[in-house]
Design a protein around this motif. Structure first.
Motif, PDB file in Angstrom:
ATOM      1  N   UNK E 187     -25.355  87.611  34.776  1.00 41.81           N
ATOM      2  CA  UNK E 187     -24.645  88.335  33.512  1.00 41.81           C
ATOM      3  C   UNK E 187     -24.044  87.225  32.595  1.00 41.81           C
ATOM      4  N   UNK E 188     -24.597  86.832  31.618  1.00 40.28           N
ATOM      5  CA  UNK E 188     -23.957  86.099  30.750  1.00 40.28           C
ATOM      6  C   UNK E 188     -24.334  84.618  31.423  1.00 40.28           C
ATOM      7  N   UNK E 189     -23.109  83.898  31.583  1.00 44.00           N
ATOM      8  CA  UNK E 189     -23.234  82.736  32.425  1.00 44.00           C
ATOM      9  C   UNK E 189     -22.821  82.629  33.872  1.00 44.00           C
ATOM     10  N   UNK E 190     -22.400  84.000  34.159  1.00 48.84           N
ATOM     11  CA  UNK E 190     -21.977  84.120  35.532  1.00 48.84           C
ATOM     12  C   UNK E 190     -23.216  84.879  36.520  1.00 48.84           C
ATOM     13  N   UNK E 191     -23.108  84.262  37.639  1.00 46.69           N
ATOM     14  CA  UNK E 191     -24.060  84.712  38.598  1.00 46.69           C
ATOM     15  C   UNK E 191     -23.686  86.022  39.231  1.00 46.69           C
ATOM     16  N   UNK E 192     -24.555  87.144  39.188  1.00 48.27           N
ATOM     17  CA  UNK E 192     -24.360  88.241  39.830  1.00 48.27           C
ATOM     18  C   UNK E 192     -25.020  88.182  41.479  1.00 48.27           C
ATOM     19  N   UNK E 193     -26.034  87.466  41.384  1.00 45.95           N
ATOM     20  CA  UNK E 193     -26.602  87.472  42.974  1.00 45.95           C
ATOM     21  C   UNK E 193     -27.639  86.171  42.821  1.00 45.95           C
ATOM     22  N   UNK E 194     -27.636  85.603  44.059  1.00 50.15           N
ATOM     23  CA  UNK E 194     -28.355  84.354  44.039  1.00 50.15           C
ATOM     24  C   UNK E 194     -29.395  85.037  45.390  1.00 50.15           C
ATOM     25  N   UNK E 195     -30.725  84.662  44.893  1.00 47.61           N
ATOM     26  CA  UNK E 195     -31.736  84.860  46.032  1.00 47.61           C
ATOM     27  C   UNK E 195     -32.663  83.632  46.201  1.00 47.61           C
ATOM     28  N   UNK E 196     -32.345  82.703  47.464  1.00 45.05           N
ATOM     29  CA  UNK E 196     -33.269  81.688  47.357  1.00 45.05           C
ATOM     30  C   UNK E 196     -34.752  82.038  47.930  1.00 45.05           C
ATOM     31  N   UNK E 496     -25.357  79.998  50.875  1.00 42.99           N
ATOM     32  CA  UNK E 496     -25.206  79.856  49.263  1.00 42.99           C
ATOM     33  C   UNK E 496     -25.359  81.142  48.580  1.00 42.99           C
ATOM     34  N   UNK E 497     -25.980  81.997  48.919  1.00 41.74           N
ATOM     35  CA  UNK E 497     -25.763  83.356  47.907  1.00 41.74           C
ATOM     36  C   UNK E 497     -24.386  83.804  47.991  1.00 41.74           C
ATOM     37  N   UNK E 498     -23.675  83.774  49.299  1.00 41.85           N
ATOM     38  CA  UNK E 498     -22.540  84.226  49.119  1.00 41.85           C
ATOM     39  C   UNK E 498     -21.437  83.428  48.213  1.00 41.85           C
ATOM     40  N   UNK E 500     -22.398  81.479  45.726  1.00 41.61           N
ATOM     41  CA  UNK E 500     -22.708  81.592  44.371  1.00 41.61           C
ATOM     42  C   UNK E 500     -22.269  82.661  43.470  1.00 41.61           C
ATOM     43  N   UNK E 501     -22.038  83.827  44.341  1.00 40.68           N
ATOM     44  CA  UNK E 501     -21.948  85.141  43.782  1.00 40.68           C
ATOM     45  C   UNK E 501     -20.551  85.110  42.905  1.00 40.68           C
ATOM     46  N   UNK E 502     -20.668  85.505  41.518  1.00 40.85           N
ATOM     47  CA  UNK E 502     -19.421  85.600  40.762  1.00 40.85           C
ATOM     48  C   UNK E 502     -19.077  84.094  40.188  1.00 40.85           C
ATOM     49  N   UNK E 503     -19.839  83.133  40.390  1.00 37.77           N
ATOM     50  CA  UNK E 503     -19.523  81.857  39.709  1.00 37.77           C
ATOM     51  C   UNK E 503     -20.523  81.398  38.665  1.00 37.77           C
ATOM     52  N   UNK E 504     -19.873  80.565  37.857  1.00 40.00           N
ATOM     53  CA  UNK E 504     -20.876  79.990  36.676  1.00 40.00           C
ATOM     54  C   UNK E 504     -22.047  79.367  37.369  1.00 40.00           C
ATOM     55  N   UNK E 505     -23.082  79.209  36.451  1.00 36.49           N
ATOM     56  CA  UNK E 505     -24.422  78.569  37.085  1.00 36.49           C
ATOM     57  C   UNK E 505     -24.057  77.132  37.185  1.00 36.49           C
ATOM     58  N   UNK E 506     -23.077  76.585  36.246  1.00 34.53           N
ATOM     59  CA  UNK E 506     -22.713  75.161  36.664  1.00 34.53           C
ATOM     60  C   UNK E 506     -22.515  74.813  38.038  1.00 34.53           C
ATOM     61  N   UNK E 507     -21.254  75.941  38.481  1.00 34.37           N
ATOM     62  CA  UNK E 507     -20.771  75.913  39.931  1.00 34.37           C
ATOM     63  C   UNK E 507     -21.868  75.972  40.824  1.00 34.37           C
ATOM     64  N   UNK E 508     -22.824  77.019  40.457  1.00 36.79           N
ATOM     65  CA  UNK E 508     -23.880  77.016  41.624  1.00 36.79           C
ATOM     66  C   UNK E 508     -24.793  75.725  41.786  1.00 36.79           C
ATOM     67  N   UNK E 509     -24.786  74.926  40.568  1.00 37.69           N
ATOM     68  CA  UNK E 509     -25.347  73.607  40.938  1.00 37.69           C
ATOM     69  C   UNK E 509     -24.507  72.803  41.694  1.00 37.69           C
ATOM     70  N   UNK E 510     -23.364  72.875  41.403  1.00 43.56           N
ATOM     71  CA  UNK E 510     -22.484  72.068  42.282  1.00 43.56           C
ATOM     72  C   UNK E 510     -22.367  72.502  43.634  1.00 43.56           C
ATOM     73  N   UNK E 511     -22.396  73.835  43.966  1.00 45.55           N
ATOM     74  CA  UNK E 511     -22.470  74.328  45.242  1.00 45.55           C
ATOM     75  C   UNK E 511     -23.923  73.649  46.054  1.00 45.55           C
ATOM     76  N   UNK E 512     -24.773  74.204  45.511  1.00 43.30           N
ATOM     77  CA  UNK E 512     -25.816  73.780  45.895  1.00 43.30           C
ATOM     78  C   UNK E 512     -26.003  72.287  46.306  1.00 43.30           C
ATOM     79  N   UNK E 513     -25.656  71.424  45.550  1.00 40.56           N
ATOM     80  CA  UNK E 513     -25.659  70.218  45.746  1.00 40.56           C
ATOM     81  C   UNK E 513     -24.818  69.478  47.092  1.00 40.56           C
TER      82      UNK E 513
END
Lengths: 151, 107, 120, 167, 524, 323
Positions: E187-196, E496-498, E500-513
């Protein structure tokens, strides 16, 4: 103001520290090796593709006994064909064909370990590249003969 | 020099008029709010051009027209930022931005 | 890479988008799930474009091919045309560099450095 | 005709084409592009009216701020800002006809009847002049504009806060 | 703890027969066979007692399918194997994914590989396999997938709404370091849900194990995790030695520890570089490679390979170490030590880095347990669990080292833990180098055709990424009947899906890393 | 000969010649900068960088450019063609305009406009516009997000940038770049206005989308950002513009703060270029040192730190000038 100035200054200092690291390395000598111009020494234990070793008693022959242990033990069936011929007056067969499909090899060294006659060794070929898949179906016997001639 | 085309005020007035009509047409013709906003900007631009041209041909020593055009720019900036904020709000609320269907004023 | 620096040949700039790429290095096993993605990726690259199959897995499926396997493409060349093969599992960095030089040789028709000596 | 005149007519032409595009383009982004073209043209006309500063302000404010803001909003709205909901053919024809009649009337009535060139003086409107006007005679409007801008900023922020809570 | 659990289990479920097993042989303390209807209650029992679900797997015995759950504790050694036997023709079982979040993916995995239907599971679509497959691959007989099942299983596609847009990160996205695909609903830059979505590098290691003899599977271990290959190699080798009762000479054990720890260092500092590259800083990546190159050189000197070492053999090593190796290792130790200030300046102190990682991807203890995360990620959550300490293998019991643990449980903590683990590894190597005995490096009497006793074993080792569990079922032939790998990255990715929820896409990259994923290991 | 001089003196001809020279310089500069960037990156990472093509790899950028020219121009199916083609062309307008007014030397100046700096700033918004149109026209989600990011970033950083420059304008009392440079004959403004310089420099890095503010093209998040769908020559235009923008912001910094072409011994333009390339080097140095900031942090830096600071600086400057 949400930005606290002491942390602000600390942050700026940390940024400067980072800059000092990179500028120092900018003037440091490079650590890379220039591959086609200089070639690194390869460790003697390097596991390349396999090659046939000469029989220590009879250098004209490969030490291979044509027993097929390596073929059976190879995890990925890379050794395609081992054939030998019986020669009169000799106790064992003489190897005539040994075909290795290097494209499926995993360079694990099980064949070398399992070989009862210590007839297989690793080559030092570390920089192979080619235009065809078939470039890497090696006929080891031919190679062995070539090496024998050149030495 | 004086017979050069770009010293003929009528051309500027004509362009300004043309923009005014384009703007009015757009206000009627467009039904999405952003389209209407764009038409509004056309009208404001036309007005600015008209002011500068009149100023330049009638009393060139006092740049009141230019000053007023700057004021128009300020108004336009304020207006468009507010309008866009409202449009975004509307889109979130109604899931569309068509002017015809906005019947409730209360949020 | 820290020791082998392909940037020396001008091949170092990393372009993340396939639209700006010249060369695709397939450096791992290609599965059936990956295959359509890989083909799309290749089609997204503007020609002239080249492919290097790096490693035995990419060349032929490598050691992962066995009877009854259900998930591998046995070689990238089944999907896209491959220009240079770099065997090894995994190849040494020199192998990849040699692959680049081979590719250069293929494109320009002449070789700048003497070829590798077969050591055996 | 001199080079200057050719460029002048080109500018006029571009302005009018842009205005038409802004109204008639089907895609809203193309309409915005038309608006930008118009603003570009008007900036050119300002240069011919001897006020470079105004031209630059036109670029800075309209192209640099307003149209980018609009483009930003279009992109934020994404699918909503599509091209749906324009008038149907009958409406279009009526509108075009009406506009044409009125504009032709006004054009002939007021503009063409007064074709004589107006007095021309070689005054260059400098930044200093405008500044002087603002600080000497137009202090109140100037301050009002500042006030308006402040109010607009506060209003936009308030709207954004409301928008955050809508869901 | 074992006795207490046994008594409580008996008290809670009177109809169950709880068997006490020989831990040294089996790798777990208790085992218990449960009826399918009771499994949810039993899982609830373990959930109350703060167990985590280490692995859930399935074995096809032809007459019946056996679902195996391994429950384990973080801070004390108590492992319980729960088995459920189900009908192979119409396999149905209640899900426990509501109780243990880690079961969510394991059950999907069993569903696609065995066709077991988990009742109540919210999303049973393909996780690893591609849509076109028409049989259940890991079943011993060829069982076709029915059309109905195919429809249910066919690839997951997230629903799109007007407000949100779905982004495919991967499978060839620069930040996933391989072919992981994550579908992000934004939703915009925010992640609503992530599905690996996994399986783009599924290379059938488990199926392959059933087709190969025990030694033939050795090279595969290096290819599962190409960055920390030694640990996988060690895990497989020690598991089998335990199963077949092969003793290993002291010297070999020490060399194993040294080599594994060297590899762990290289893996950690490689992660450091790659993580910073994810965050946008490219130079540290190259500096780290410079260090890593030294380690690779040392390891290549003894193993003959740069990445996929395949150095350990059943009963010892591939070949002995030499003086150059010892000298090289010492040089590496001093070099890595001398590099710490540089990393401190360039990374740890950097305000941009700290602000990018602080408070990002916080994994609370409870979440860590439910998702069965392990390794540095778990230790950052404040649970200092390390298999090297908890159930020592090789000769870790003779080493003296501390397990670092964090407090904030965010990405910055994970980073700090990894750096401190490099220091720990350095200490272990130093101790091992000091104590290394002379002697043979290989047990003389290892049979060429290895046929371990009948039975199963669950053996765990600590890889750079966390707990690797190897579950082997042997049927006295020279091939494993079933080999299941509980890989750390897989269970770490589950969280990870938990996060990433509600975070920015840049954060998702940081978390995944920060999770340090190695894709071949996840996809197997 | 006299006729030629007369011809050159005409406004239009002078402008045309200037434009052609500017275009040539844009290309030349981009070639130099790409080479420089890769060399800097290489040495900062303890490696050599381009070496094999030409002496010190100097031919490398030329070879790359030739390659880009020869590439197939691939137009994805789903793009909005008008916008897709327009974006890379639009991005060139501010670049060319800026070269018209920047004084390379006291005589090396195409046209000294009395509102010079306003011209540059006014046209600089075309950069962000074209990024926006390119991102939208590509019909790609990554490109769209990159474009949106770029706008938010540019809008946020335009304000401190303007305010920082404004304090210099207040001191020199002119908007003409040449006058500002001439005013720095004695003392460079960087010593008088260090805060303004720092604010300007940070904001200009953000405006040119360089690390640590390169979010619109953050490759680990958005693949290639707004130019994900561009290939071959179209991509090269974006690339050229990026490098030229780097040159332009540095040259404005030099003009406003570092004394422009003023300097002893050497001709003015050498001083000018040396200063500019030094600043460009610093920008590169940043890029190869720092990680990327996050998007909300990026905006916070501007709104919560730079803008208040710039206002404060402006106030202090105004007060001191009155005193």
């Amino acid at each position: 103001m949400t930005v606290q100035y002491s942390s602000f200054i600390q942050g700026a200092l940390s940024l400067l520290a980072g800059l000092s690291v990179t500028i120092k390395s900018f003037f440091m000598p490079v650590v890379t090796s220039q591959y086609p111009r200089e070639v690194l020494d390869i460790t003697p234990r390097f596991r390349g593709h396999i090659k046939l070793l000469a029989d220590p008693e009879n250098p004209e022959w490969a030490a291979c006994l044509v027993c097929g242990v390596c073929q059976a033990g190879c995890p990925s069936h890379s050794i395609k064909k081992i054939e030998g011929e019986k020669i009169e007056g000799q106790k064992r067969k003489r190897l005539t064909s040994f075909i290795l499909d290097f494209t499926t090899c995993s360079q694990c060294g099980l064949c070398v370990e399992n070989c009862p006659s210590k007839g297989i060794g690793f080559s030092d070929d570390f920089n192979l590249a080619g235009y065809k898949r078939e470039d890497f179906y090696f006929d080891l016997v031919q190679e062995f003969n070539k090496r024998k001639k050149s030495s | 020099m004086s017979d050069m085309f770009y010293n003929n005020g009528n051309i500027y007035f004509f362009v300004a008029l043309f923009m005014l009509f384009c703007g009015i047409a757009g206000l009627v013709y467009r039904r999405t709010l952003i389209g209407m906003l764009i038409s509004m900007e056309l009208i404001l631009n036309g007005a600015g051009l008209n002011l500068v041209a009149i100023n330049r041909f009638i009393s060139p020593e006092n740049p009141y027209g230019a000053a007023f055009t700057l004021i128009i720019m300020g108004i336009a900036a304020a207006e468009s930022s507010l309008a866009l904020a409202i449009i975004i709000l509307i889109s979130k609320r109604y899931h569309h931005i068509e002017s015809g269907d906005l019947k409730e004023l209360k949020f | 890479m820290a020791r082998f620096d392909i940037d020396r040949f001008g091949a170092g700039v990393f372009r993340p988008s396939p639209r700006q790429a010249d060369l695709m290095i397939v450096s791992g096993t290609v599965t059936k799930k990956m295959a359509p993605v890989l083909v799309t990726l290749y089609e997204q690259m503007p020609s002239p474009k080249w492919v290097i199959a790096m490693g035995n897995c990419a060349i032929s499926g490598g050691p992962f091919v066995f009877e009854g396997q259900y998930n591998l493409i046995e070689g990238v060349d089944k999907l896209v045309p491959v220009d240079v093969y770099v065997p090894g599992c995994p190849p040494r960095p020199e192998g990849l560099l040699e692959g680049f030089l081979k590719l250069e040789e293929k494109i320009t028709g002449k070789r700048r450095f003497p070829g590798p000596v077969q050591r055996w | 005709m001199t080079v200057g005149e050719i460029i002048f007519f080109f500018t006029v032409f571009v302005t009018m084409i842009g205005a038409l595009a802004a109204v008639l383009a089907r895609s809203i982004v193309h309409a915005l592009l038309g608006l930008i073209t118009t603003m570009f043209g008007i900036a050119g006309l300002y240069v011919y009216l001897n006020s470079t500063f105004l031209a630059m302000m036109e670029m800075l404010v309209y192209v640099g701020a307003i149209s980018i803001l609009i483009a930003f909003a279009i992109m934020l709205l994404g699918s909503y800002s599509g091209m749906s909901g324009n008038l149907r053919a009958v409406g279009k024809l009526t509108l075009a006809g009406g506009t044409a009649v009125v504009s032709v009337y006004i054009f002939f009535k007021f503009v063409l009847t007064n074709m004589n060139p107006l007095s021309f003086a070689k005054y260059l409107v400098t930044t200093k002049d405008i500044g002087r006007v603002f600080t000497e005679n137009l202090v109140l409007p100037f301050e009002l504009i500042s006030l308006l801008l402040v109010v607009a900023i506060i209003g936009a922020v308030m709207l954004a806060i409301i928008a955050r809570n809508v869901k | 703890m074992v006795n207490k659990t046994e008594e409580e289990l008996k008290a809670a479920f009177s109809e169950l027969t709880v068997v006490k097993e020989d831990y040294n042989q089996k790798g777990y303390h208790l085992s218990c066979d449960v009826a399918p209807k009771d499994i949810a209650a039993v899982a609830g029992f373990f959930d109350e007692r703060r167990f985590y679900l280490a692995v859930e797997l399935c074995v096809d015995y032809r007459d019946y399918l056996e679902i195996v759950y391994i429950f384990s504790l973080h801070m004390s050694l108590c492992k319980v194997k729960i088995t459920v036997k189900i009908d192979p023709v119409k396999p149905v079982l209640p899900t426990i994914s509501g109780i243990f979040a880690s079961a969510y993916w394991y059950e999907r995995e069993i569903r696609e590989f065995y066709g077991v239907l988990f009742e109540g599971h919210p999303n049973l679509t393909y996780l690893f396999l591609h849509d076109g497959i028409d049989f259940y691959p890991l079943r011993k007989d060829r069982i076709p997938v029915t059309d109905n099942d195919k429809r249910e299983l066919s690839s997951f596609s997230p629903e799109q709404s007007e407000d949100s847009l779905c982004i495919n990160m991967g499978p060839q996205h620069p930040s996933t370091h391989g072919v992981l695909r994550v579908v992000l609903r934004m939703n915009g830059e925010y992640i609503e849900e992530a599905f690996p979505v996994l399986g783009y590098l599924h290379r059938m290691h488990e199926k392959m194990a059933e087709n190969r003899t025990y030694p033939q599977f050795l090279p595969n271990t290096g290819r599962l995790d190409y960055i920390g290959a030694m640990s996988f190699n060690l895990g497989y080798v020690t598991a089998l030695e335990r199963l077949a009762g092969i003793t290993v000479p002291e010297r070999a054990n020490y060399v194993r520890v040294i080599a594994t720890e060297l590899n762990r260092i290289s893996s950690h500092i490689f992660w450091l570089g790659a993580y910073l590259a994810d965050l946008g800083a490219l130079s540290p990546f190259l500096y780290v490679f410079d260090d890593r190159e030294q380690i690779l050189d040392v390891l290549e000197g003894i193993t003959g390979s740069r990445l996929t070492y395949c150095y350990f053999r059943f009963g010892g090593l591939y070949n002995d170490i030499d003086d150059a190796f010892i000298a090289g290792t010492k040089a590496v130790i001093s070099r890595i030590r001398s590099r710490f200030p540089l990393y401190e300046k360039l990374v740890t102190g950097n305000v941009i880095f700290v602000n990018r990682t602080r408070g990002i991807g916080v994994i609370e203890k409870e979440r860590a347990r439910k998702n069965a995360v392990s390794g540095p990620v778990l230790r950052a959550a404040g649970i200092p669990t390390d298999m090297r300490k908890l159930e020592p293998y090789a000769c870790y019991s003779e080493m003296n080292f501390e397990i670092p643990s964090g407090q904030r449980a965010d990405a910055l903590d994970i980073y700090n833990i990894r750096l401190r683990e490099v220091e720990t590894s350095l200490q272990i190597i130093e101790q091992a180098l000091a104590k290394i005995p002379e002697g043979p490096f290989m047990t003389p009497k290892v049979p060429k055709k290895l046929k371990p006793r009948k039975g199963d074993i669950y053996h765990t080792v600590e890889t750079p990424r966390g707990e690797l569990g190897i579950y082997i079922v042997s049927d006295e032939t020279d091939r494993p009947y079933r080999l299941k790998l509980r890989v750390p990255s897989f269970s770490n990715l589950m969280v990870f899906p938990e996060l990433a929820k509600g975070n920015l896409i840049a954060d998702a990259v940081a978390i995944l890393g920060s999770l340090d994923l190695v894709i071949p290991e996840i996809d197997r | 000969m006299g006729g030629l001089v007369k011809l050159l003196d005409t406004e239009m001809v002078r402008l045309a010649v200037g434009l052609v020279l500017a275009l040539g310089f844009v290309v030349f500069n981009a070639l130099i900068l790409t080479w420089m960037e890769r060399k800097v990156a290489g040495h900062m990472q303890l490696r050599i960088g381009p070496k094999e093509v030409g002496p010190f790899g100097l031919i490398q950028p030329l070879a790359d450019a030739t390659k880009l020219l020869g590439k197939e121009i691939l137009i994805p199916k789903a793009v909005d063609k008008t916008l897709y083609y327009l974006a890379p062309i639009l991005i060139f307008i501010p670049v060319i305009v800026a070269f018209v007014v920047i004084p390379f030397d006291s005589y090396l100046l195409v046209k000294d406009i009395n509102v010079g700096i306003v011209v540059i700033l006014a046209f600089s918004s075309f950069t962000v516009l074209s990024i926006l149109l390119g991102g939208w026209g590509s019909n790609n989600k990554y490109a769209l997000i990159g474009a949106i990011r770029s706008v938010a970033q540019n809008v946020a950083y335009e304000i401190p940038l303007l305010l920082a420059l404004l304090s210099i304008v207040m001191m020199s009392g002119s908007l003409s770049l040449k006058t500002i440079v001439e005013a720095q004959k004695g003392l460079w403004y960087v010593f008088v206005q260090p805060v303004a310089f720092i604010i300007y420099f940070i904001a200009s890095i953000a405006e040119t989308n360089r690390t640590p503010f390169d979010l619109p093209e953050a490759e680990s998040e958005l693949v290639a950002g707004y130019h994900t769908e561009y290939s071959g020559m179209m991509f090269a235009l974006f690339f050229l513009a990026e490098y030229t923008n780097m040159f332009i912001v540095s040259s404005i910094a030099v003009t406003f703060f570092l004394g422009g072409y003023n300097g002893p011994f050497f001709p003015g333009f050498i001083w000018f270029l040396a200063k500019v390339y030094f600043l460009v080097f610093v920008i590169m140095w940043f890029r190869w040192t720092y990680p990327r900031v996050r998007f909300d942090q990026l905006l916070n830096i501007s709104w919560k730190a730079l803008i208040p600071l710039a206002f404060l600086n402006l106030l202090v400057t105004g007060g001191l000038l009155k005193l």
